[in-house]
Scaffold this motif. Structure first.
Motif, PDB file in Angstrom:
ATOM      1  N   VAL A 199      19.263  -0.589   2.317  1.00 48.94           N
ATOM      2  CA  VAL A 199      20.083  -0.755   3.433  1.00 48.94           C
ATOM      3  C   VAL A 199      19.928  -1.562   4.621  1.00 48.94           C
ATOM      4  CG1 VAL A 199      21.428   0.870   5.209  1.00 48.94           C
ATOM      5  CG2 VAL A 199      20.675   1.644   2.829  1.00 48.94           C
ATOM      6  N   SER A 200      20.737  -2.526   5.064  1.00 46.62           N
ATOM      7  CA  SER A 200      20.321  -3.607   5.953  1.00 46.62           C
ATOM      8  C   SER A 200      21.046  -3.010   7.353  1.00 46.62           C
ATOM      9  CB  SER A 200      21.015  -4.766   5.692  1.00 46.62           C
ATOM     10  OG  SER A 200      22.418  -4.951   5.522  1.00 46.62           O
ATOM     11  N   GLY A 201      20.636  -3.688   8.340  1.00 48.71           N
ATOM     12  CA  GLY A 201      21.295  -3.398   9.713  1.00 48.71           C
ATOM     13  C   GLY A 201      20.337  -3.633  10.868  1.00 48.71           C
ATOM     14  N   PRO A 202      20.616  -3.468  11.918  1.00 49.39           N
ATOM     15  CA  PRO A 202      19.847  -3.913  13.172  1.00 49.39           C
ATOM     16  C   PRO A 202      18.355  -3.712  13.102  1.00 49.39           C
ATOM     17  CG  PRO A 202      21.489  -2.183  13.930  1.00 49.39           C
ATOM     18  CD  PRO A 202      21.770  -2.595  12.558  1.00 49.39           C
ATOM     19  N   PHE A 203      18.002  -2.494  12.249  1.00 50.72           N
ATOM     20  CA  PHE A 203      16.539  -1.971  12.342  1.00 50.72           C
ATOM     21  C   PHE A 203      16.059  -2.607  11.078  1.00 50.72           C
ATOM     22  CE2 PHE A 203      19.235   1.171  14.861  1.00 50.72           C
ATOM     23  CZ  PHE A 203      18.419   1.331  16.015  1.00 50.72           C
ATOM     24  N   ARG A 204      16.534  -3.173  10.386  1.00 49.40           N
ATOM     25  CA  ARG A 204      15.991  -3.662   9.072  1.00 49.40           C
ATOM     26  C   ARG A 204      14.749  -4.310   9.115  1.00 49.40           C
ATOM     27  NH1 ARG A 204      17.504  -4.870   3.893  1.00 49.40           N
ATOM     28  NH2 ARG A 204      16.230  -6.836   2.841  1.00 49.40           N
ATOM     29  N   ALA A 205      14.545  -5.315  10.487  1.00 48.11           N
ATOM     30  CA  ALA A 205      13.449  -5.986  10.398  1.00 48.11           C
ATOM     31  C   ALA A 205      12.213  -5.156  10.987  1.00 48.11           C
ATOM     32  CB  ALA A 205      13.723  -6.853  11.450  1.00 48.11           C
ATOM     33  N   ARG A 206      12.176  -4.056  11.409  1.00 45.90           N
ATOM     34  CA  ARG A 206      11.628  -2.997  11.789  1.00 45.90           C
ATOM     35  C   ARG A 206      10.583  -2.403  10.608  1.00 45.90           C
ATOM     36  NH1 ARG A 206      13.980   0.236  17.052  1.00 45.90           N
ATOM     37  NH2 ARG A 206      14.896  -1.787  18.138  1.00 45.90           N
ATOM     38  N   ARG A 207       9.633  -1.758  10.770  1.00 45.22           N
ATOM     39  CA  ARG A 207       8.939  -0.866   9.574  1.00 45.22           C
ATOM     40  C   ARG A 207       9.685   0.546  10.105  1.00 45.22           C
ATOM     41  NH1 ARG A 207       3.026  -2.325   7.748  1.00 45.22           N
ATOM     42  NH2 ARG A 207       3.187  -4.395   7.185  1.00 45.22           N
ATOM     43  N   ASN A 208      10.375   1.148   9.297  1.00 47.29           N
ATOM     44  CA  ASN A 208      11.207   2.452   9.584  1.00 47.29           C
ATOM     45  C   ASN A 208      11.279   3.044   8.292  1.00 47.29           C
ATOM     46  OD1 ASN A 208      13.174   0.847   8.332  1.00 47.29           O
ATOM     47  ND2 ASN A 208      14.749   1.465  10.092  1.00 47.29           N
TER      48      ASN A 208
ATOM     49  N   PRO B 268      10.651  -2.840   0.857  1.00 46.47           N
ATOM     50  CA  PRO B 268      10.637  -3.198   2.181  1.00 46.47           C
ATOM     51  C   PRO B 268      10.439  -2.200   3.400  1.00 46.47           C
ATOM     52  CG  PRO B 268      12.863  -2.823   1.476  1.00 46.47           C
ATOM     53  CD  PRO B 268      11.802  -2.699   0.333  1.00 46.47           C
ATOM     54  N   GLY B 269      10.055  -2.847   4.503  1.00 42.39           N
ATOM     55  CA  GLY B 269       9.836  -2.167   5.753  1.00 42.39           C
ATOM     56  C   GLY B 269       9.211  -0.865   5.645  1.00 42.39           C
ATOM     57  N   VAL B 270       8.013  -0.602   4.746  1.00 45.00           N
ATOM     58  CA  VAL B 270       7.414   0.715   4.898  1.00 45.00           C
ATOM     59  C   VAL B 270       6.430   0.828   5.944  1.00 45.00           C
ATOM     60  CG1 VAL B 270       5.821   2.059   3.521  1.00 45.00           C
ATOM     61  CG2 VAL B 270       7.697   0.839   2.545  1.00 45.00           C
ATOM     62  N   ARG B 271       6.612   1.755   6.692  1.00 43.11           N
ATOM     63  CA  ARG B 271       5.665   2.175   7.558  1.00 43.11           C
ATOM     64  C   ARG B 271       4.449   3.149   7.362  1.00 43.11           C
ATOM     65  NH1 ARG B 271       8.708   3.977  12.729  1.00 43.11           N
ATOM     66  NH2 ARG B 271       6.698   4.683  13.829  1.00 43.11           N
ATOM     67  N   THR B 272       4.961   4.206   6.618  1.00 43.34           N
ATOM     68  CA  THR B 272       4.145   5.460   6.347  1.00 43.34           C
ATOM     69  C   THR B 272       4.205   5.780   4.795  1.00 43.34           C
ATOM     70  OG1 THR B 272       4.193   6.275   8.624  1.00 43.34           O
ATOM     71  CG2 THR B 272       3.468   7.590   6.983  1.00 43.34           C
ATOM     72  N   VAL B 273       3.152   6.237   4.178  1.00 47.64           N
ATOM     73  CA  VAL B 273       3.257   6.747   2.813  1.00 47.64           C
ATOM     74  C   VAL B 273       2.761   8.047   3.141  1.00 47.64           C
ATOM     75  CG1 VAL B 273       1.136   5.551   2.036  1.00 47.64           C
ATOM     76  CG2 VAL B 273       2.853   6.599   0.206  1.00 47.64           C
ATOM     77  N   ILE B 274       3.588   9.010   2.168  1.00 46.49           N
ATOM     78  CA  ILE B 274       3.006  10.315   1.984  1.00 46.49           C
ATOM     79  C   ILE B 274       2.471  10.451   0.756  1.00 46.49           C
ATOM     80  CG2 ILE B 274       3.464  13.123   2.155  1.00 46.49           C
ATOM     81  CD1 ILE B 274       5.967  11.994   3.797  1.00 46.49           C
ATOM     82  N   VAL B 275       1.186  10.702   0.547  1.00 43.01           N
ATOM     83  CA  VAL B 275       0.576  11.118  -0.801  1.00 43.01           C
ATOM     84  C   VAL B 275       0.488  12.378  -1.211  1.00 43.01           C
ATOM     85  CG1 VAL B 275      -1.551  10.457  -2.316  1.00 43.01           C
ATOM     86  CG2 VAL B 275      -0.722   8.757  -0.548  1.00 43.01           C
ATOM     87  N   GLU B 276       1.097  12.824  -2.402  1.00 39.43           N
ATOM     88  CA  GLU B 276       1.090  14.188  -2.804  1.00 39.43           C
ATOM     89  C   GLU B 276       1.012  14.029  -4.193  1.00 39.43           C
ATOM     90  OE1 GLU B 276       2.434  17.072  -5.163  1.00 39.43           O
ATOM     91  OE2 GLU B 276       4.027  15.713  -4.743  1.00 39.43           O
ATOM     92  N   LEU B 277      -0.255  13.600  -4.652  1.00 45.59           N
ATOM     93  CA  LEU B 277      -0.673  13.366  -6.253  1.00 45.59           C
ATOM     94  C   LEU B 277      -1.850  14.174  -6.354  1.00 45.59           C
ATOM     95  CD1 LEU B 277       0.514   9.979  -7.065  1.00 45.59           C
ATOM     96  CD2 LEU B 277       1.503  12.015  -7.924  1.00 45.59           C
ATOM     97  N   GLY B 278      -2.188  14.583  -7.673  1.00 49.29           N
ATOM     98  CA  GLY B 278      -3.436  15.065  -7.966  1.00 49.29           C
ATOM     99  C   GLY B 278      -3.231  16.461  -8.715  1.00 49.29           C
TER     100      GLY B 278
ATOM    101  N   GLY C 196      -1.090  -2.598   6.509  1.00 50.68           N
ATOM    102  CA  GLY C 196      -0.779  -1.791   7.737  1.00 50.68           C
ATOM    103  C   GLY C 196       0.122  -0.852   7.759  1.00 50.68           C
ATOM    104  N   ILE C 197      -0.157  -0.018   6.349  1.00 57.07           N
ATOM    105  CA  ILE C 197       0.697   0.969   6.252  1.00 57.07           C
ATOM    106  C   ILE C 197      -0.034   2.339   6.542  1.00 57.07           C
ATOM    107  CG2 ILE C 197       1.943   2.371   4.382  1.00 57.07           C
ATOM    108  CD1 ILE C 197       2.689  -0.139   3.202  1.00 57.07           C
ATOM    109  N   LYS C 198       0.455   3.133   7.079  1.00 59.10           N
ATOM    110  CA  LYS C 198      -0.379   4.539   7.660  1.00 59.10           C
ATOM    111  C   LYS C 198      -0.092   5.312   6.346  1.00 59.10           C
ATOM    112  CE  LYS C 198      -0.036   7.792  11.324  1.00 59.10           C
ATOM    113  NZ  LYS C 198       0.695   8.423  12.435  1.00 59.10           N
ATOM    114  N   VAL C 199      -1.255   6.180   6.111  1.00 61.74           N
ATOM    115  CA  VAL C 199      -1.325   7.275   4.891  1.00 61.74           C
ATOM    116  C   VAL C 199      -1.339   8.425   5.383  1.00 61.74           C
ATOM    117  CG1 VAL C 199      -2.113   7.462   2.698  1.00 61.74           C
ATOM    118  CG2 VAL C 199      -2.314   5.299   3.941  1.00 61.74           C
ATOM    119  N   VAL C 200      -0.503   9.392   5.045  1.00 62.49           N
ATOM    120  CA  VAL C 200      -0.628  10.873   5.403  1.00 62.49           C
ATOM    121  C   VAL C 200      -0.852  11.663   3.668  1.00 62.49           C
ATOM    122  CG1 VAL C 200       0.849  13.037   6.060  1.00 62.49           C
ATOM    123  CG2 VAL C 200       1.175  10.603   7.164  1.00 62.49           C
ATOM    124  N   GLY C 201      -1.854  12.351   3.770  1.00 63.66           N
ATOM    125  CA  GLY C 201      -2.405  12.872   2.675  1.00 63.66           C
ATOM    126  C   GLY C 201      -1.938  14.430   2.824  1.00 63.66           C
ATOM    127  N   ALA C 202      -1.364  15.011   1.620  1.00 61.35           N
ATOM    128  CA  ALA C 202      -0.759  16.032   1.354  1.00 61.35           C
ATOM    129  C   ALA C 202      -1.762  16.927   0.314  1.00 61.35           C
ATOM    130  CB  ALA C 202       0.639  16.151   0.686  1.00 61.35           C
TER     131      ALA C 202
END
Length: 284
Positions: free
Chosen positions: A65-74, A147-157, A198-204
């Motif tokens: 999805v493109s738009g005015p916020f595409r250039a941001r990591r959202n 594109p545009g990834v700011r955070t990943v939630i890791v729920e594996l294991g 530069g992507i933040k990682v949240v562990g589950a």
């Protein structure tokens, strides 16, 4: 032609194949109905021709999805197994934890989208013909390549733990029991790769596994060791405690009776909502 969209809006995509495709890529636990018909019905005004259906989806892997916020990591990517894929949730109802999380973000007026990259049965350290590429391999495509990834939630294991001593057609000959250290080193590899971009990682934490086929005391010990590391190592930028959100306080190895589906393992709609509610939105 541009197509306007709004948050949480549903999108229907019709695909037409002029010839035989051969084996199809697919998402087994789609939880949304895909309809099929022979012939070209792209211009049909009605859906009468679509007499075949499936709860899996085919070929299409995502919509950008493109738009005015595409250039941001959202974008927040939820990388996981069946607890992310949504096994146990009501089909056609958008009741996975990622759906509940997206709804919370919209209600909080946070311009952040959620991508569900869950694969039922997926493992962190072992690739499988049944359950897809291992997490440490598909991370580049399913997280870093978006594109545009700011955070990943890791729920594996969870499947590495539950199926640690399993054998069968779904497991390659290289599948051998792994230690808590090997699992946590896999997490560290994902964290390093994400931080390099530069992507933040949240562990589950790993959900209660008492309903897992072959569950045993040694499975529970390994789960406890891995969850202790997730909570206390400081390796993640933030932690969301799926285990605490789902566990029965009187029997922590089990899910709360009202939060589990009929299989005794996977969350039901209430369980997935409890997981969604466990997130601190600021951590995303």
């Amino acid at each position: 032609m541009s197509l306007p969209t709004s948050p949480l809006e549903k999108l229907v995509v019709t695909l037409y194949f002029a010839g035989k495709t051969g084996p199809a890529t697919f998402h087994r636990v789609g939880l949304a109905t895909s309809y099929r018909a022979d012939g070209n019905h792209l211009n049909d005004a009605s859906a009468e021709a679509y007499r075949q259906s499936s709860q899996s989806s085919y070929f299409l892997s995502g919509v950008d999805v493109s738009g005015p916020f595409r250039a941001r990591r959202n974008t927040v990517v939820a990388l996981g197994d069946s607890a992310t894929d949504g096994v146990g949730a009501t089909a056609e109802a958008d009741r996975r934890y990622t759906d509940g999380l997206a709804e919370r973000l919209v209600a909080g007026r946070r311009k952040v989208g959620v991508v569900n990259a869950g694969i039922a049965g997926n493992m962190l350290l072992t690739s499988s013909s049944c359950f897809g590429e291992k997490g440490v391999t598909r991370f580049r495509r399913d997280v870093l390549g978006r594109p545009g990834v700011r955070t990943v939630i890791v729920e594996l294991g969870g499947n590495d733990i539950g199926a640690n001593w399993a054998t069968g057609a779904c497991f390659p000959s290289s599948h051998k029991p792994v230690s808590a250290r090997q699992i946590t080193e896999g997490y560290r590899a994902l964290i390093r790769a994400a931080h390099a971009r530069g992507i933040k990682v949240v562990g589950a934490t790993v959900i209660p596994l008492s309903g897992y086929p072959g569950y045993s005391a040694r499975v529970e010990r390994l789960r406890a060791q891995v969850n202790h590391w997730i909570r206390t190592s400081g390796a993640y930028d933030a932690v969301v405690d799926f285990d605490k959100a789902l566990a029965d306080p009187a029997h922590p190895e089990r899910p709360r009776p009202g939060y589990v589906s009929e299989d005794g393992l996977h969350p039901n709609d209430a369980g997935y909502q409890a997981i969604a509610n466990a997130f601190d939105l600021k951590s995303l």
